[in-house]
Design an enzyme around this catalytic site. Structure first.
Site, PDB file in Angstrom:
ATOM      1  N   ASP A  32       1.043  -0.360   0.311  1.00  0.00           N
ATOM      2  CA  ASP A  32       0.240  -0.133  -0.426  1.00  0.00           C
ATOM      3  C   ASP A  32       0.737   1.329   0.053  1.00  0.00           C
ATOM      4  OD1 ASP A  32      -1.872  -1.056  -0.025  1.00  0.00           O
ATOM      5  OD2 ASP A  32      -2.538  -0.965   2.085  1.00  0.00           O
ATOM      6  N   ASP A 140      -6.630   2.725  12.344  1.00  0.00           N
ATOM      7  CA  ASP A 140      -5.140   3.726  12.006  1.00  0.00           C
ATOM      8  C   ASP A 140      -5.271   4.363  11.727  1.00  0.00           C
ATOM      9  OD1 ASP A 140      -4.210   1.623  14.175  1.00  0.00           O
ATOM     10  OD2 ASP A 140      -3.474   0.280  12.166  1.00  0.00           O
ATOM     11  N   SER A 191      -2.012 -10.211   7.277  1.00  0.00           N
ATOM     12  CA  SER A 191      -2.215  -8.472   7.784  1.00  0.00           C
ATOM     13  C   SER A 191      -1.216  -8.236   9.162  1.00  0.00           C
ATOM     14  CB  SER A 191      -2.780  -7.479   7.468  1.00  0.00           C
ATOM     15  OG  SER A 191      -2.018  -6.211   8.360  1.00  0.00           O
TER      16      SER A 191
HETATM   17  N1  ARG Z   1      -6.777  -3.907  15.562  1.00  0.00           N
HETATM   18  C1  ARG Z   1      -5.227  -3.496  15.893  1.00  0.00           C
HETATM   19  C2  ARG Z   1      -5.420  -2.075  16.209  1.00  0.00           C
HETATM   20  O1  ARG Z   1      -6.875  -1.526  16.324  1.00  0.00           O
HETATM   21  C3  ARG Z   1      -4.300  -3.874  15.098  1.00  0.00           C
HETATM   22  C4  ARG Z   1      -4.700  -3.126  14.109  1.00  0.00           C
HETATM   23  C5  ARG Z   1      -3.479  -3.216  12.964  1.00  0.00           C
HETATM   24  N2  ARG Z   1      -3.312  -4.633  12.420  1.00  0.00           N
HETATM   25  C6  ARG Z   1      -2.529  -5.433  11.678  1.00  0.00           C
HETATM   26  N3  ARG Z   1      -2.771  -7.080  11.906  1.00  0.00           N
HETATM   27  N4  ARG Z   1      -2.093  -4.373  10.654  1.00  0.00           N
HETATM   28  O2  ARG Z   1      -5.041  -1.689  17.033  1.00  0.00           O
END
Ligand code: ARG
Length: 429
Positions: A32, A140, A191
């Site tokens: 990305d 995020d 991921s």
């Molecule tokens: N669910 C978690 C959060 O919102 C992690 C998000 C990122 N996770 C990932 N596997 N890229 O803090």
């Protein structure tokens, strides 16, 4: 910080249509953010890549080279591991921060730090924009956007993956068309996000919350089945709520966390399988590996239980929930966080002492704790003599303490149609 100019094989002969503006992109090296570089250039931006070292096991030199190869004008790598430990992990630990009682917020906690550095580089570079690689479905994006809102409301945020509407296959095509290397090895279905405080894993088979996460989803922790048959003991020394020593050896928080990740991981400690409530209203299933966080949060809370009075503990526990939520929700740079930090700091003055944690086949149990500020008094607690406690006073205390209970009950037994009328109940004695 390291500065490297654009490599010569980037075709700079095509002039940008629009006036060039500078944008600082949080660059991980993944698909990305790699595709985001030519995409932003086509939109008329000069792209400055920023990659953070937060303790993830990645070759950051290679990541920087990749940013330049994808067309970044400059690429910075910032080692913020100590800062992450001191300014983010330490206060989160003091606040026993766990989202929904399970997730130590490892990914969430790193976002404001990355956001802080994005703004910092934007200021040095005179950039008008910052960018991140988040999609429109996760938490995020909220965190990055709100960091910028909290620190530099004049900067604009662009999240290419939130707006470009490309499928993964289209992204790969776009990457090929723009001479961006597609990571061949990264054909894992998951991921992931990693830093000192933990590893997050989602997607693939994990999207079915009915299915047990396969062993291959884990990278930091051994299966408890394959963990050593003998327990490992770790003794953590705290001062004012901060871990300072491991087995008596003084360590920086970063080193201490790294070591506990290793020892904990070997013993299968820190696996978390969480169906969580995202801020954007979606339930998602995520697996975490947080050995050091699991050990330290358990040890810290156990030490607090030893040295803090009950009312303070209970009040703090309720505010800890608020604190965890605000980290999750992207509200780090807010007056609420500062006020809660100030409260937590006053509670930590006596949180000093040593805690022994037993690590055994996936479990981390506190088995011993000592403190010069311990409220535990052997002579009060013991059932075998040594009486400083005036047991005869208990009866009077219980009479007064129980008065509302007795009053309620005496009324209730008459007022309840089906309730038995206890003989002799009436006005409390
Ligand atoms: N669910 C978690 C959060 O919102 C992690 C998000 C990122 N996770 C990932 N596997 N890229 O803090």
């Amino acid at each position: 910080m390291v500065l490297i100019g654009a490599p010569s094989f980037i075709d700079l002969s095509k002039p940008c249509e629009m006036e060039t503006r500078k944008i600082v992109l949080a660059y991980s090296g993944g698909l990305d953010t790699s595709v985001a570089i030519p995409w932003l250039r086509e939109k008329g931006y000069e792209v400055i890549a920023l990659t953070m070292n937060l303790g993830q096991p990645v070759d950051l030199e290679a990541v920087r080279a990749k940013a330049l190869a994808a067309g970044a004008a400059r690429a910075y790598v910032v080692d913020a591991r100590e800062q992450f430990a001191e300014e983010y992990i330490a206060p989160a630990l003091a606040a026993n921060a766990l989202y929904e009682g399970q997730y130590p917020l490892s990914t969430a906690l790193a976002r404001p730090l990355i956001g802080w550095h994005l703004v910092d580089v934007a200021r040095r570079e005179g950039a008008s924009h910052v960018a991140h690689g988040c999609t429109g479905k996760g938490n995020d994006q909220v965190r990055f956007d709100l960091c910028t809102a909290g620190l530099a409301p004049d900067l604009e945020v662009i999240a290419p993956a939130r707006v470009w509407k490309m499928t993964r296959e289209e992204e790969v095509q776009y990457a090929h068309a723009h001479h961006v290397a597609v990571p061949a090895a990264k054909r894992t279905p998951y991921s992931t996000d990693e830093n000192l405080w933990g590893r997050s894993v989602e997607c693939g088979v994990l999207e079915d919350p009915a299915i047990e996460p396969p062993e291959e989803a884990y990278a930091w922790t051994r299966s408890p089945l394959e963990a050593p048959d003998r327990p490992a003991y770790v003794k953590i020394g705290f001062e004012g709520g901060r871990p300072r020593t491991l087995g008596g050896e003084a360590l920086s928080l970063r080193e201490l966390v790294e070591r506990l990740n290793r020892i904990g991981g070997e013993n299968g400690v820190g696996r978390i399988d969480h169906v969580e409530s995202r801020l954007v209203g979606i339930k998602s299933r995520e697996v975490y590996e947080c050995p050091a966080a699991t050990i330290l949060l358990g040890a810290h809370a156990a030490l607090e239980a030893l040295v803090l009075p009950r009312d303070l503990l209970e009040t703090k526990r309720s505010l800890e929930q608020r604190y965890s939520l605000l980290i999750y929700d992207g509200l780090w740079f807010t007056p609420l966080r500062e006020a809660l930090d100030a409260f937590v700091a006053t509670t930590q003055v006596r949180v000093s002492g040593e805690v022994t944690v037993k690590l055994y086949k996936g479990s981390a149990r506190v088995v011993g704790r000592t403190s010069p500020y311990s409220m535990y008094r052997q002579d009060l607690a013991t059932y075998s003599g040594g009486d400083r406690y005036r047991a005869e006073m208990a009866e009077g205390f219980i009479y007064v303490w129980g008065l509302p209970t007795r009053t309620w009950s005496s009324i209730g037994s008459k007022a309840t149609a089906k309730g038995p009328l206890a003989a002799g109940t009436g006005i409390p004695r």
